[in-house]
Write an enzyme that holds these catalytic residues in place. Sequence first.
Site, PDB file in Angstrom:
ATOM      1  CB  SER A 122      -0.977  -0.043   1.173  1.00 44.17           C
ATOM      2  OG  SER A 122      -2.169   0.634   0.850  1.00 44.17           O
ATOM      3  CE  LYS A 174     -17.644  20.345  10.518  1.00 43.32           C
ATOM      4  NZ  LYS A 174     -16.319  20.706   9.991  1.00 43.32           N
TER       5      LYS A 174
END
Length: 306
Positions: A122, A174
């Site tokens: 990764s 949010k």
Amino acid sequence: MSLNADTLLDRIRLKQQVTKWRVVAIVIAVAALFMVVEKNSQFSPIKANYIARITIDGIITDDRDVSKLIETTREDSHAKAVLVWLDTPGGSAVGGQQLYLDLLKLSKAKPVVAVMRTMATSAGYMAALGTDRIVAREGSITGSIGVIMEAFEATELAEKLGIKPITIKSGPYKASPNPLEKFTPDQAVVMQAVIKDFFNWFVDIVTLRRNLPRDTVVTLADGRIYTGRQAIEAKLIDQLGGEDEAVEWLEKNRKITHGLDIKDVKVEKESGGFFESFSQMANGKFGANFLQRLDGLAAIWQPNSL
């Protein structure tokens, strides 16, 4: 004035002691000067050329000290080449990206070879893409090209405990995802778009640095891991081997002088004492807050057994 024999002998012994301590003081001063020069070796006129070895292990984070180390190595004219030892499952997306950019800049100044050890997946593989050549053992684990964001939802548990969370926010996305709110399909679409955006960047640099068709990279970048043997077949790495093979390539292809010493260059950090070490242990490697050191997007291979 005449001196008796005992007084004369005392004076002779005193002069000998003074001379001895002067010699000791000079030796200490010279040794201290040598240590200062050695510590600031890029400015040393007597330092021999060498191959630098930088080790990147553990979880990758956005570490300014590591960036500074790479910059210092780049500026050291005695470091004729660099070996980057990688033994990491990855880490934060930004940390891997910064390492890639730092190593890419380093490779423009001097030859750099990534040497994969047990694992370089990764963000670890992302970092390796910044070097000139990637070497791995047959059993090294690499790949896991992808991005992940993890969260959990505890709304049902909160309800069973009689907890009613109250959240007031400026918009529906949010602070999402929030474990104390239901994760809606619309929120999932927004989060997926964020992950997809960085994933596309990851795919683009694999395409560029490995000189592969993008469609091929997309097929390879489904998150799976590869052994070194599989990775070389997929052209994700350049060569099977280890440090010896990396040095041999440098000597044959980059005209690095045969037999140069290999020197570990490391981040030097001042110890903060017992209390700082205890705090780092509690909140760092062994603490629940460890994953908070990663940013929201992570490029890390984490099998269920971990």
